[in-house]
Design an enzyme around this catalytic site. Structure first.
Site, PDB file in Angstrom:
ATOM      1  N   ASP A 267       0.831  -1.048   0.051  1.00 18.63           N
ATOM      2  CA  ASP A 267       0.168  -0.040  -0.137  1.00 18.63           C
ATOM      3  C   ASP A 267       0.726   1.362   0.002  1.00 18.63           C
ATOM      4  O   ASP A 267       1.413   1.611   1.067  1.00 18.63           O
ATOM      5  CB  ASP A 267      -0.833  -0.112   1.179  1.00 18.63           C
ATOM      6  CG  ASP A 267      -1.961   1.212   1.195  1.00 18.63           C
ATOM      7  OD1 ASP A 267      -2.035   1.598   0.044  1.00 18.63           O
ATOM      8  OD2 ASP A 267      -2.304   1.556   2.291  1.00 18.63           O
TER       9      ASP A 267
ATOM     10  N   ASP B  23      -1.600   5.233  -5.567  1.00 16.82           N
ATOM     11  CA  ASP B  23      -1.856   4.572  -4.322  1.00 16.82           C
ATOM     12  C   ASP B  23      -2.270   3.064  -4.787  1.00 16.82           C
ATOM     13  O   ASP B  23      -3.148   2.714  -5.406  1.00 16.82           O
ATOM     14  CB  ASP B  23      -3.186   5.127  -3.822  1.00 16.82           C
ATOM     15  CG  ASP B  23      -3.552   4.280  -2.617  1.00 16.82           C
ATOM     16  OD1 ASP B  23      -2.611   3.326  -2.170  1.00 16.82           O
ATOM     17  OD2 ASP B  23      -4.643   4.373  -2.245  1.00 16.82           O
TER      18      ASP B  23
END
Length: 540
Positions: free
Chosen positions: A99, A302
């Protein structure tokens, strides 16, 4: 799936009213300008990026070539990509979600019905409890637990361990996902967005500070483009699901994982991996919005978010433009498809890949590190039309992988976009690089490629300053801070009232005393003058 932190940068605006109490204490209240306080950023080293391409990764104990870090990540469509890590002594193997939209390294520390294993910190002789509670809310889901430290190894880096901050997750809500195969999250962002505060050193900072590994990593995620399986697409508790692969290169780049020239976007700031988007085109047509709207209130890269997320006005504009391209060929697309609430399933008479031909390419223009230039990411319909499987009707379907951002979360270049490219997070030189991925193209096998997408263009000149497209967060409105300011203003007013009353009383008393004094003198003068007039005249 959306696991980037929902908060914007914390900007505290303290109005003049908030400092009035101090003014009262020093007997003077003055009008003051508002003050803006921000957390200072840590600056990285400037080094030559070219030295990292294909170089061995140098660590304290072993040399690992980036070429050896191939196919070391796995994933499930829509459920994210994970990498294997060893935690503690003796090592406990866990999979953690990669992440780039958060900064905490956290793993399950108790059982959960969505995971098969968890971290048993009491069985690790090297675990150290920090005595700190941490809670991290995401746009989707949240977790909380205890902050500690332990030894960590990344399997694909060989026998290399280092001390890292680890949050032991004891409670969670809508965080762990069925069939995802990961038991934690590896936040790769900067310290500024770490929880509970920026004093918690993130995973990658610990890795580079304790070893000689260079401050750079790259991701090749071969999801939608490499997928050729016609059944069991997406996640399901009813049976096996498709697995996708990829590579995470730590400490350098693998030139065999991308085609052509790498294009770089400068990092606007070191918190999320924030870049600036200068335009969006559907087919060949620009959306025509002010470029600031594309970046309201930020644009980030992201890997922990599945979809391309856009500010509401931009989402509405791009959806309307895509509809205009597809209505002629596909008039029966359900309205709920565009909002992500329903699937689009081709009829029995059409090829399962036919929708790719009727949907346009998308082009995202990003600010380039070359002054006065930008470059384009050309996105295939195969990226933003996520294949899914309707188990009830036994059909191959599609899900719209573009969604509106919530709570002013800004634009998010998520996994569906990243899957077409080799994406480099060059932290040393404060930039994010993009090149065309070498992931095997399923569209070439099925004849569903649209043009040459996905592709990346050479940098081109623009006639405006791309930096002006960035959102100015110093003017951000925070309702909580506004309420606090009003409360402080009220306290200030209450404190000032006695001071004002005292000052007015003092002035009134002073004037009254002055008037009484002048009245006595004047009356005495009149008496003397009256006596003089009444005395007999002594002159002859």
């Amino acid at each position: 799936m959306h696991f980037s932190l929902p908060t914007s940068r914390i900007v505290v605006v303290v109005p003049a009213a908030a400092i009035c109490i101090v003014c009262v204490l020093i007997e003077t209240c003055t009008a003051a300008r508002s003050h803006v306080y921000t957390i200072p950023l840590r600056k990285g080293k400037e080094t030559s990026f070219a030295e990292t391409v294909g170089e061995p990764v140098r660590t304290n104990q072993v040399n690992v070539s980036v070429e050896e870090q191939k196919n070391n990540i796995r994933g499930r469509p829509g459920l994210g990509y994970y990498i294997e890590v060893d935690i503690g002594t003796p090592p406990q193997k866990l999979n953690v979600l990669i992440d780039t939209g958060s900064s905490n390294f956290a793993v399950a520390a108790s059982s959960h019905n969505a995971i098969s294993t968890y971290y048993r910190r009491n069985e690790s002789s090297t675990y150290e409890d920090q005595g700190t509670y941490v809670k991290v809310p995401y746009t989707q889901g949240e977790w909380s637990g205890d902050l500690g430290q332990d030894l960590v190894q990344i399997a694909s880096l060989g026998n290399q361990s280092f001390q890292a901050n680890i949050a032991a997750i004891t409670e969670s809500k809508m965080f762990f996902l069925n069939d995802s195969r990961w038991q934690g999250i590896l936040g790769l962002g900067y310290a500024e967005i770490a929880r509970p505060d920026s004093s918690v050193e993130p995973f990658f900072d610990s890795l580079t500070s304790q070893t000689s590994i260079q401050d750079i990593f790259a991701l090749q995620m071969c999801g939608a483009l490499a997928s050729t399986n016609d059944t069991n697409l997406g996640s399901s508790a009813d049976g096996p699901v498709e697995e996708v692969i990829g590579s995470m290169n730590i400490g350098g780049l693998d030139a065999s994982l991308y085609h052509g020239t790498m294009q770089y976007a400068p990092l606007r700031d070191e918190w999320f991996y924030e870049v600036i988007m200068t335009d969006i085109r559907v087919g060949n047509d620009s959306l025509g919005l002010d470029c600031k709207e594309y970046n309201f209130d930020k644009t980030i890269v992201d890997s922990g978010t599945t979809n391309l997320r856009l500010p509401v006005r931009v989402f509405e504009a791009i959806t309307n433009a895509i509809k205009a391209h597809t209505t002629k060929h596909m008039p029966d697309v359900p309205s709920e498809f565009w909002t992500g609430m329903n699937l689009m399933c081709p009829t029995d008479s059409t090829s399962p890949y036919e929708p790719y031909h009727w949907f346009p390419t998308l082009t995202l223009d990003l600010q380039s590190t070359n002054q006065g230039q930008a470059f384009s990411l050309v996105v295939s319909p195969q990226q933003y039309l996520r294949r899914d499987y309707d188990h009830e009707d036994k059909k191959n379907c599609f899900k719209f992988a573009i969604a509106p951002s919530t709570n002013h979360a800004g634009a998010v270049i998520g996994a569906v976009i990243m899957e077409g490219f080799y994406v480099v997070f060059d932290r040393e030189n404060k930039r994010v690089g993009f090149a065309r991925s070498t992931c095997p193209g399923a569209c070439e096998k099925t004849g569903t490629c649209v043009g040459n997408s996905p592709l990346i263009t050479e940098a081109f000149n623009i006639d405006f300053d791309a930096s002006d497209c960035g959102y100015d967060r110093s003017t951000s409105y925070d309702p909580a801070l506004t309420i606090t300011a009003y409360v402080l203003a009220a306290i200030c007013l209450v404190c000032l009232i006695p001071v004002i009353v005292f000052a007015l009383t003092h002035q009134i008393n002073k004037r009254c005393k002055g008037r009484r004094g002048r009245g006595v003198v004047n009356h005495h003068r009149l008496d003397q003058e009256g006596l003089a007039e009444n005395e007999p005249n002594s002159d002859p």
